[in-house]
Design an enzyme around this catalytic site. Structure first.
Site, mmCIF file in Angstrom:
data_model
loop_
_atom_site.group_PDB
_atom_site.id
_atom_site.type_symbol
_atom_site.label_atom_id
_atom_site.label_comp_id
_atom_site.label_asym_id
_atom_site.label_seq_id
_atom_site.Cartn_x
_atom_site.Cartn_y
_atom_site.Cartn_z
ATOM 1 N N ASP A 86 2.315 9.025 14.099
ATOM 2 C CA ASP A 86 2.923 7.695 13.958
ATOM 3 C C ASP A 86 4.421 7.810 13.670
ATOM 4 O OD1 ASP A 86 2.850 8.505 11.284
ATOM 5 O OD2 ASP A 86 2.499 6.479 10.549
ATOM 6 N N ASP A 113 2.951 10.800 9.390
ATOM 7 C CA ASP A 113 1.854 11.090 8.472
ATOM 8 C C ASP A 113 0.479 10.747 9.054
ATOM 9 O OD1 ASP A 113 2.309 8.383 8.273
ATOM 10 O OD2 ASP A 113 2.438 8.315 6.092
ATOM 11 N N ARG A 114 0.450 10.049 10.205
ATOM 12 C CA ARG A 114 -0.844 9.747 10.837
ATOM 13 C C ARG A 114 -1.055 10.638 12.057
ATOM 14 N NH1 ARG A 114 -2.084 3.346 10.646
ATOM 15 N NH2 ARG A 114 -1.338 3.000 8.538
ATOM 16 N N THR A 134 0.828 -1.211 0.000
ATOM 17 C CA THR A 134 0.000 0.000 0.000
ATOM 18 C C THR A 134 0.860 1.257 0.000
ATOM 19 O OG1 THR A 134 -1.582 -1.252 1.343
ATOM 20 C CG2 THR A 134 -1.962 1.100 1.158
ATOM 21 N N ASP A 145 6.429 7.826 11.095
ATOM 22 C CA ASP A 145 6.960 8.750 10.086
ATOM 23 C C ASP A 145 6.165 10.047 9.986
ATOM 24 O OD1 ASP A 145 4.803 7.342 9.011
ATOM 25 O OD2 ASP A 145 5.539 7.548 6.958
ATOM 26 N N THR A 184 -7.706 2.306 -0.932
ATOM 27 C CA THR A 184 -6.820 2.599 0.204
ATOM 28 C C THR A 184 -5.400 2.878 -0.280
ATOM 29 O OG1 THR A 184 -8.120 1.330 1.762
ATOM 30 C CG2 THR A 184 -5.790 1.554 2.258
ATOM 31 N N GLU A 216 -9.492 6.307 7.121
ATOM 32 C CA GLU A 216 -9.888 5.895 8.468
ATOM 33 C C GLU A 216 -8.684 5.544 9.346
ATOM 34 O OE1 GLU A 216 -9.130 2.553 9.398
ATOM 35 O OE2 GLU A 216 -8.293 2.345 7.373
ATOM 36 N N ARG A 263 7.880 -2.910 2.395
ATOM 37 C CA ARG A 263 7.954 -3.067 3.846
ATOM 38 C C ARG A 263 8.333 -4.498 4.176
ATOM 39 N NH1 ARG A 263 3.360 0.696 6.531
ATOM 40 N NH2 ARG A 263 4.109 2.216 5.044
ATOM 41 N N LYS A 322 9.614 4.267 1.133
ATOM 42 C CA LYS A 322 8.548 4.869 0.334
ATOM 43 C C LYS A 322 9.212 5.647 -0.799
ATOM 44 C CE LYS A 322 5.220 5.438 4.126
ATOM 45 N NZ LYS A 322 4.450 6.399 4.953
ATOM 46 N N ARG A 371 -8.904 -6.912 7.173
ATOM 47 C CA ARG A 371 -9.474 -5.746 7.821
ATOM 48 C C ARG A 371 -10.972 -5.708 7.525
ATOM 49 N NH1 ARG A 371 -4.862 -3.267 9.466
ATOM 50 N NH2 ARG A 371 -3.264 -2.568 7.982
ATOM 51 N N SER A 379 6.718 3.263 8.550
ATOM 52 C CA SER A 379 5.574 4.008 9.049
ATOM 53 C C SER A 379 5.163 3.630 10.464
ATOM 54 C CB SER A 379 4.429 3.820 8.074
ATOM 55 O OG SER A 379 3.441 4.772 8.301
ATOM 56 N N HIS A 380 3.953 3.073 10.596
ATOM 57 C CA HIS A 380 3.412 2.757 11.926
ATOM 58 C C HIS A 380 3.855 1.371 12.399
ATOM 59 C CE1 HIS A 380 0.913 0.932 8.926
ATOM 60 N NE2 HIS A 380 0.414 0.121 9.834
ATOM 61 N N LYS A 429 -0.180 12.191 3.552
ATOM 62 C CA LYS A 429 -0.953 12.576 4.715
ATOM 63 C C LYS A 429 -0.012 13.258 5.699
ATOM 64 C CE LYS A 429 -1.153 7.805 6.386
ATOM 65 N NZ LYS A 429 -0.863 6.691 5.657
HETATM 66 C C1 VG1 Z 1 -2.580 0.916 5.915
HETATM 67 C C2 VG1 Z 1 -3.818 1.771 6.038
HETATM 68 C C3 VG1 Z 1 -3.898 2.747 4.881
HETATM 69 C C4 VG1 Z 1 -2.610 3.589 4.830
HETATM 70 C C5 VG1 Z 1 -1.407 2.672 4.771
HETATM 71 C C6 VG1 Z 1 -0.102 3.433 4.835
HETATM 72 O O1 VG1 Z 1 -2.637 0.147 4.728
HETATM 73 O O2 VG1 Z 1 -4.972 0.977 6.081
HETATM 74 O O3 VG1 Z 1 -5.026 3.570 5.038
HETATM 75 O O4 VG1 Z 1 -2.620 4.427 3.710
HETATM 76 O O5 VG1 Z 1 -1.434 1.754 5.868
HETATM 77 O O6 VG1 Z 1 -0.038 4.221 5.979
HETATM 78 P P1 VG1 Z 1 -3.108 -1.385 4.684
HETATM 79 O O7 VG1 Z 1 -2.962 -1.810 3.248
HETATM 80 O O8 VG1 Z 1 -2.255 -2.125 5.646
HETATM 81 O O9 VG1 Z 1 -4.532 -1.387 5.141
HETATM 82 V V1 VG1 Z 1 1.476 4.492 6.697
HETATM 83 O O10 VG1 Z 1 1.218 5.681 7.879
HETATM 84 O O11 VG1 Z 1 1.821 2.943 7.082
HETATM 85 O O12 VG1 Z 1 2.350 5.045 5.425
HETATM 86 CO CO CO Z 2 2.885 6.528 8.513
#
Ligand code: VG1
Ligand code: CO
Length: 539
Positions: A276, A280-281, A17, A278, A343, A363, A21, A125, A494, A112-113, A375
């Site tokens: 989070d 962005d959340r 996404t 990085d 997404t 979300e 990773r 990224k 999910r 990220s998170h 974001k």
């Molecule tokens: C998740 C979230 C999605 C977000 C993505 C990257 O993806 O659901 O909304 O854009 O993480 O966020 P997934 O495919 O695991 O549902 V971050 O802050 O990890 O760049």
């Molecule tokens: Co992030």
């Protein structure tokens, strides 16, 4: 000094996404990172003469990866690398720097998170010249290249010192080490009413920003404490640590429980925000009050006129299909464009580039605007502070006023983690084929009005993406099923559930959605297929 090193492909270097990773230990395998980076360079026609932005969230292995990438960029003839001091750049700051410098690309080293440390995750990224993460067609090209790579190029030299701001040269490549905060801060000052927020803090408004031991700590101290005058100590967990201090740096009710506990205690400050890994959340909390991210997007959109940069009007708003429909009602009322996309933030970028939307959100605690193409966690917090400063209302009042105007969307996401990938794929395939048969049927009192896969056609490039399965019920309830594209442990299913109530705003979300969760479990045969009789994580 340029060395050409022979290598053999790894077959799993596919982006999800948001970039690639992997477990840190996977990335530590010989040539793993080098293969990916060279494949990226090759598949975009080489990087000779180009300018890239480079930084990351400070997680484990970033220091090593940074040095490898710098030496590979120089060996591949890159013209210039703009790097955040000590290798730090939040994802939104990286997009900001890329756009400001009209750079050709950007690499943000972050998962990220996802947790950090040697047993955690690492990621990259990749952003293109519009400041947003590359499209799926580009990531497919990179993936193809990773499967056939035979060599990469790298300089055989000492590591570069990234601790001083300034310019240095590596062969013919210019390296500009920049202050990671300055450009981003200037951008925020150009969007929000900093004087109003300063007055708010001066008046004694109490505030906590939790950086979760990740990259936004220094941004928070500079912006909230030094520039806006929040009391010293308002920024918690401000020092970026390679393992985020053992935290899972995902700001939600579960992983930021320490902050939630503070906000529901009698010593709660007026406002708390968290970011989070990085940056962005974002999570927004008031005194004994939590704002669901889907509501947050809708509330910010409805209150756009309080923000100097948006006063003249906004073009439109977009959300991911999995996000609640709260913002749809706002878009209708404001008579602005409205889009629902798959997404992943990359799916908003064409809409922003073409001027169709100004705001967008997901979300998963992500909101932002067309000021950048990512974001933006701190942006969302400043937005809330700006509204509070202008209206004098609390987080709870602002949210309740919003519900009064539009009704309340109860919303939760339920995750089923660590499922065998083939089981998860089969579950989704079978569920998809059964969707038409659900229409008209009633499950535990909920009558299905329509059920279909979510298919999006991008209005700009015409590309079609299928992402998730949607089941709509009479009365406004909705379930969305999809598989995560950011995990590193098997598959995560999910299940996103919402219901709508125009009058009653004080129900408990888990209780309100309990029956619908049961319906979702039946429709997708979750227990039978995964052995799980309840979700692993509710956010
Ligand atoms: C998740 C979230 C999605 C977000 C993505 C990257 O993806 O659901 O909304 O854009 O993480 O966020 P997934 O495919 O695991 O549902 V971050 O802050 O990890 O760049
Ligand atoms: Co992030």
């Amino acid at each position: 000094m340029i060395q050409t090193i022979s290598t053999t492909p790894y077959l799993d270097q596919k982006m999800g996404t948001a970039g690639i990773r992997k477990k840190v230990k996977t990335v530590m395998q010989p040539n793993y990172l080098e293969n990916f980076v060279q494949s990226l360079f090759d598949s975009i026609g080489g990087v000779a003469g180009q300018t890239f932005v480079l930084g990351g969230d400070g997680r484990y292995y970033n220091d090593i990866a940074l040095q490898k990438i710098i030496k590979m960029a120089a060996a591949n003839g890159m013209k210039k690398l703009i790097i955040g001091q000590n290798g730090y750049l939040s994802t939104p700051a990286s997009s900001c720097v890329l756009l400001k410098n009209h750079a050709d690309g950007g690499l943000t080293l972050s998962a990220s998170h996802n947790p950090g440390g040697v047993n955690g995750d690492f990621g990259i990224k990749y952003a293109t010249s519009n400041g947003g993460q590359c499209s799926s067609s580009i990531s497919e090209k990179i993936y193809s290249r990773t499967k056939e790579i035979t060599s990469y190029q790298i300089l055989d030299i000492e590591d570069i010192d990234l601790s001083y701001i300034g310019v240095q040269y590596l062969e013919d490549m210019e390296i500009e080490v920049i202050d990671p905060i300055k450009d981003y801060l200037e951008m925020m000052e150009g969007i929000f009413d900093f004087d109003a927020i300063r007055k708010l803090f001066k008046s004694g408004f109490s505030f906590v920003f939790d950086a979760m031991n990740a990259v936004t700590g220094p941004y928070g101290i500079k912006i909230f404490e030094e520039v806006l005058g929040a009391p010293e100590g308002s920024v918690h967990q401000a020092k970026p640590l390679p393992d985020f201090g053992g935290l899972h740096p995902d700001p939600n009710l579960v992983y930021a429980k320490h902050l939630v506990d503070l906000m529901y205690s009698d010593d709660a400050p007026d406002f708390a925000g968290a970011n989070d890994g990085d940056g962005d959340r974002n999570m927004i909390l008031g005194k004994k009050f939590f704002v669901s991210p889907s509501d947050s997007l809708a509330i910010l959109t409805d209150n756009y006129h309080y923000i100097p940069a948006y006063k003249k009007g906004i073009a439109g708003v977009a959300k991911s299909a999995a996000t609640s429909t709260a913002v749809e009602r706002v878009a209708k009322n404001l008579k602005i464009n409205y889009f629902e996309v798959p997404t992943g933030w990359k799916n908003f970028c064409n809409l922003m580039d073409s001027g169709r939307i100004t705001f967008c959100g997901e979300e998963s605690f992500g909101t932002s605007s067309s000021h950048i193409r990512e974001k933006d966690g701190i942006w969302a917090i400043l937005f809330w502070l700006n509204i509070i400063a202008k209206t004098g209302k609390s987080v709870e009042q602002i949210t309740r006023d919003f519900w009064k105007k539009y009704g309340r969307t109860y919303y939760l996401r339920f995750d089923f983690d660590g499922i065998d990938t083939s089981v998860a794929d089969q579950l989704m395939a079978d569920l998809e084929s059964k969707l038409p048969s659900f229409e008209g049927q009633t499950f535990d009192g909920y009558k299905v009005s329509r059920a279909h896969p979510f298919i999006y056609q991008d209005p700009v490039d015409g590309q079609t993406t299928k992402n998730g399965l949607l089941v709509y019920f009479e009365g406004g309830a909705r379930i969305c099923f999809r598989l995560s594209g950011t995990g590193t442990n098997g598959a995560t299913l999910r299940v996103y559930i919402e219901s709508y109530d125009p009058i009653n705003f004080d129900k408990d979300s888990p209780q309100e959605l309990e029956k619908l969760l049961g319906v979702a479990m039946i429709l997708a045969e979750i227990e039978k297929r995964t052995g799980k009789n309840k979700p692993d994580l509710t956010t």
